[in-house]
Design an enzyme around this catalytic site. Sequence first.
Site, short mmCIF file in Angstrom:
data_model
loop_
_atom_site.label_atom_id
_atom_site.label_comp_id
_atom_site.label_asym_id
_atom_site.label_seq_id
_atom_site.Cartn_x
_atom_site.Cartn_y
_atom_site.Cartn_z
N ILE A 14 -9.02 -39.88 21.68
CA ILE A 14 -7.61 -39.00 22.17
C ILE A 14 -8.24 -38.75 23.44
CG2 ILE A 14 -5.56 -37.78 22.67
CD1 ILE A 14 -5.19 -37.28 19.19
N SER A 141 -0.73 -29.60 18.87
CA SER A 141 -1.06 -30.45 17.21
C SER A 141 0.98 -30.07 16.04
CB SER A 141 -1.52 -30.42 16.10
OG SER A 141 -2.17 -30.58 15.14
N TYR A 166 -6.44 -23.87 11.40
CA TYR A 166 -6.01 -25.16 12.81
C TYR A 166 -4.93 -24.52 13.10
CZ TYR A 166 -5.59 -29.60 14.56
OH TYR A 166 -4.73 -30.86 15.61
N LYS A 170 -3.81 -23.53 16.96
CA LYS A 170 -3.51 -24.33 17.89
C LYS A 170 -2.05 -23.82 18.28
CE LYS A 170 -5.19 -28.47 18.32
NZ LYS A 170 -5.53 -28.56 20.12
N1 LIG Z 1 -5.83 -36.93 15.99
C1 LIG Z 1 -4.47 -36.25 15.59
O1 LIG Z 1 -4.36 -37.25 14.39
C2 LIG Z 1 -4.39 -35.45 16.15
C3 LIG Z 1 -3.03 -35.07 15.67
C4 LIG Z 1 -2.63 -34.07 16.80
C5 LIG Z 1 -3.76 -33.29 17.70
N2 LIG Z 1 -4.70 -33.67 17.41
C6 LIG Z 1 -5.50 -32.71 19.01
O2 LIG Z 1 -6.19 -33.60 20.06
C7 LIG Z 1 -7.19 -34.15 20.54
C8 LIG Z 1 -8.00 -34.48 20.09
O3 LIG Z 1 -8.43 -35.30 18.85
P1 LIG Z 1 -9.22 -36.46 18.65
O4 LIG Z 1 -8.45 -37.00 17.74
O5 LIG Z 1 -9.65 -37.35 19.62
O6 LIG Z 1 -10.85 -35.40 18.42
P2 LIG Z 1 -12.21 -36.07 17.67
O7 LIG Z 1 -11.97 -37.47 17.14
O8 LIG Z 1 -12.60 -34.73 16.98
O9 LIG Z 1 -12.50 -36.35 19.53
C9 LIG Z 1 -13.47 -36.38 19.46
C10 LIG Z 1 -14.01 -36.50 21.15
O10 LIG Z 1 -14.47 -34.74 21.19
C11 LIG Z 1 -15.19 -34.00 22.09
N3 LIG Z 1 -15.61 -32.91 21.49
C12 LIG Z 1 -16.50 -32.55 19.91
N4 LIG Z 1 -16.04 -31.49 19.17
C13 LIG Z 1 -16.39 -30.85 20.74
C14 LIG Z 1 -17.12 -30.03 21.14
N5 LIG Z 1 -17.12 -28.06 20.86
N6 LIG Z 1 -17.21 -29.54 22.37
C15 LIG Z 1 -17.65 -30.47 23.47
N7 LIG Z 1 -17.29 -31.76 23.06
C16 LIG Z 1 -16.74 -31.79 21.24
C17 LIG Z 1 -16.17 -35.43 21.76
O11 LIG Z 1 -17.43 -35.27 21.69
P3 LIG Z 1 -19.34 -35.29 21.44
O12 LIG Z 1 -19.17 -35.27 20.00
O13 LIG Z 1 -20.21 -36.07 22.45
O14 LIG Z 1 -19.41 -34.19 21.74
C18 LIG Z 1 -14.89 -36.68 21.37
O15 LIG Z 1 -15.66 -37.05 23.34
C19 LIG Z 1 -7.43 -32.37 19.35
O16 LIG Z 1 -6.32 -31.29 20.42
C20 LIG Z 1 -6.67 -32.63 18.37
O17 LIG Z 1 -6.76 -31.27 17.68
C21 LIG Z 1 -5.32 -34.44 17.36
#
Ligand SMILES: NC(=O)c1ccc[n+]([C@@H]2O[C@H](COP(=O)([O-])OP(=O)(O)OC[C@H]3O[C@@H](n4cnc5c(N)ncnc54)[C@H](OP(=O)(O)O)[C@@H]3O)[C@@H](O)[C@H]2O)c1
Length: 296
Positions: A14, A141, A166, A170
């Site tokens: 995202i 979230s 988690y 949040k």
């Molecule tokens: N996906 C969903 O359904 C969902 C639903 C509700 C809320 N959210 C929220 O939306 C946000 C984004 O979620 P997402 O699903 O896109 O997550 P994701 O797939 O885990 O995001 C991947 C990104 O996070 C970076 N990352 C992960 N751990 C890191 C760390 N320790 N330090 C720096 N960068 C880090 C990765 O980069 P590197 O690997 O290069 O570090 C990559 O850029 C989060 O806050 C999540 O809680 C997501």
Amino acid sequence: MKRTAVVTAGTGGIGLETALGLASAGFAVTVVGRNADRGARAVDRVNATRPAHPGRFRSADLASLDDVRLLADRIASDHAAAGEPLAVLVNNVGAMFADRQDRDGVEASFVVNHLSPYLLTELLLPTLTTGAPSRIVNVTSGAIGVAKRVFDAVEPPGGYYGFHWYGRAKLANLAYTLDLASRLDGTGVSVFAADPGGAATDMTSGTLTDPKIVSPALRLLWPLVRRKFERSTSGPASVAARPSIVAATDPALTGRTGAVIGAQTRPVAPFRAATDPRIAEAVRLLSERHAPLAAT
Ligand SMILES: NC(=O)c1ccc[n+]([C@@H]2O[C@H](COP(=O)([O-])OP(=O)(O)OC[C@H]3O[C@@H](n4cnc5c(N)ncnc54)[C@H](OP(=O)(O)O)[C@@H]3O)[C@@H](O)[C@H]2O)c1
């Protein structure tokens, strides 16, 4: 004038889609992640859209509060040296862990989902205030709905269930977000929360398939719970990024603060517990104790 935006965890999922949206809205975007190759690929993706300003990558492990302090220092000095206003900070980083882990003695989901964005925000407040009008967007979230609402310690009592832990981190972050909005009212720095709804990303495909992430009561209903997870996280990250992009850019939000932008990209009522001043105060004490602005 060149206006800059920082998106944490902006090299994938995202966050990358948020960065693409902000670049196309005219911001000079910096994406933050741990991995330099992913960072370079993300910058290539941004630059391939021929934005007004090239993208940039900053490396930091946002699960390390020392890294967060270094990152804040670098961002602040970059902006001071270039005389550019930091107009947008999107605290997009988030993580869920199937098994309990800690970082420097503190439970990891509380670090990544709350303490890290809290610390980065607090350290960048002078830069954001100089850059005002500016916006802070904290990604929340729907998992806050299953959170234990006890905040007298980093971890609630009872066994470890990653999804609930988690959600609680949040919830802490949302209570902080709403409290910060009141604190900064009148400074020109607006504070919003954005709920992406759900999307198929590394985070969801990595953790939501394991029944041990939910409490024993929900585990009894695992086939139903799993189907709900699958349905709610099947969409594209580009759609889930819209609430953050709207929170960061929508002119209709100018002069407003403290709004939660829901998955349908419209303001929604905040989750009740996040507006409880006792929870905000307990979260503030925990944040100050476990994420001091200067390393101890
Ligand atoms: N996906 C969903 O359904 C969902 C639903 C509700 C809320 N959210 C929220 O939306 C946000 C984004 O979620 P997402 O699903 O896109 O997550 P994701 O797939 O885990 O995001 C991947 C990104 O996070 C970076 N990352 C992960 N751990 C890191 C760390 N320790 N330090 C720096 N960068 C880090 C990765 O980069 P590197 O690997 O290069 O570090 C990559 O850029 C989060 O806050 C999540 O809680 C997501």
